[in-house]
Design an enzyme around this catalytic site. Structure first.
Site, PDB file in Angstrom:
ATOM      1  N   VAL A   1       7.540  -2.254   1.010  1.00  0.00           N
ATOM      2  CA  VAL A   1       7.217  -1.501  -0.202  1.00  0.00           C
ATOM      3  C   VAL A   1       6.972  -2.449  -1.371  1.00  0.00           C
ATOM      4  CG1 VAL A   1       8.111   0.139  -1.901  1.00  0.00           C
ATOM      5  CG2 VAL A   1       8.385   0.594   0.533  1.00  0.00           C
ATOM      6  N   ASP A   2       7.838  -3.442  -1.540  1.00  0.00           N
ATOM      7  CA  ASP A   2       7.663  -4.402  -2.631  1.00  0.00           C
ATOM      8  C   ASP A   2       6.361  -5.184  -2.476  1.00  0.00           C
ATOM      9  OD1 ASP A   2      10.627  -4.741  -4.061  1.00  0.00           O
ATOM     10  OD2 ASP A   2      10.701  -4.082  -1.980  1.00  0.00           O
TER      11      ASP A   2
END
Length: 336
Positions: A166-167
């Site tokens: 996600v990051d």
């Protein structure tokens, strides 16, 4: 004289972000020639301590996100630090930050003030959920976006994905937004405010589970290595090691069946189409693994992939790094 090369060699970036999403975005810009200045608080980006391993006191985690940057420490809680940041922004094209909601505003450096002072600046903010809404200002993680709920073994507990996906995708989306803003500035002369949030990016990754949910109304669960829509798309046992198959059409399936010595499976009504194979996926896996029990993984994978069947042995990190193709593609660069 500017000695940098790359498509962004004339772009100056002030990267005041910490941890992962923002630094990853700044690193990508630096990889393509931008002059990136990494701003850290006096105590340093906390990822410097996220080890072992360490090199010269900095953790591998930090080093993997901050190459191709120059660095300096600024105490932005002090007026002198904020004044120096403003001087840096006078000649900057891009400002990346991930301060907690309200922090820059408290320092007198909010979005409106930066727009007034630096109308050509592209201001990129990375946050968990954005500044407003029911979750505005909170930190964001994989669990909130639903990714953990579909990751794990069939019947097992939810699992964190083994990569900070996600990051990293948030960093990629931030770069896309920055590049679009720079492109627009070339015609309008004005910078833009770009926001990338972990929550938005996490939700955007839920394919094919979201379209499946909208069409069926069924909430996806965990299915291990098996694909929810495609069969055979899973890890299969061979004589010596697991083989990952990603068979996406009937031609590939027929080729697979022929190579493993079971061509009649491609004519079996239970396996005639992907829809049929999905309905009968357990029986199909048993039939395929019975046939592949007579093959070693490596030679079988090589024969299949050269015949147009997407597959591969499940490899460890050291095996990937030792692969000549990894080096041929320039994925490992040794300097000094």
């Amino acid at each position: 004289m500017n000695s940098r090369t790359g498509s962004l060699a004339d772009i100056k970036v002030i990267d005041a972000s910490r941890v992962l999403g923002g630094p990853y975005a700044g690193q990508i810009l630096g990889d393509h020639g931008a002059d990136v200045i990494k701003i850290e608080p006096p105590a340093g980006d906390e990822t410097r301590g996220w080890g072992p391993p360490f090199l010269d006191g900095a953790a591998s985690y930090f080093l993997g996100l901050n190459r191709n940057k120059r660095g300096m420490a600024l105490d932005l809680t002090q007026e002198a630090g904020r004044e120096l940041l403003l001087r840096l922004l006078e000649t900057a094209d891009v400002f990346i930050e991930n301060f907690k909601t309200g922090t820059l505003e408290r320092w007198g450096l909010g979005r409106e003030e930066l727009e007034r002072r630096f109308p050509r600046l592209v201001h990129c903010r990375i946050s968990g959920f954005g500044a407003d809404g029911p979750l505005g200002g909170l930190p964001g993680y994989d669990a909130a976006a639903g990714i953990m709920s579909v990751n794990g073994e069939l019947g097992g507990e939810p699992l964190r994905v083994g990569l900070p996906v996600v990051d990293m995708v948030t960093g990629l989306n931030a770069v896309i937004g920055i590049l679009m803003a720079l492109q627009e500035r070339a015609s309008s002369g004005k910078g833009q405010f770009v926001e990338a949030t972990l929550y938005d990016c996490g939700v955007s990754l839920l394919h094919p589970h979201l379209p499946n949910y909208y069409l069926s109304g069924k909430v996806a669960g965990r299915s291990g290595n098996a694909h929810p829509n495609i069969t055979p798309y899973d890890v299969f046992a061979t004589r010596d090691a697991p083989l990952f198959l990603a068979v996406g059409n009937n031609r590939q399936f027929a080729t697979l069946c022929k190579i493993i010595g079971r061509p009649e499976l491609a004519q079996d009504a239970r396996y005639a189409t992907n829809k049929d194979r999905n309905i009968n996926r357990d029986a199909l896996k048993a039939d395929l693994e019975a046939a592949m029990a007579g093959f070693d993984c490596g030679p079988l994978a090589e024969r299949l992939v050269k015949s147009g069947v997407p597959c591969g042995a499940v490899r460890n990190i050291d095996e990937v790094m030792a692969d000549p193709h990894t080096h041929h593609r320039g994925m490992v660069v040794d300097i000094g």
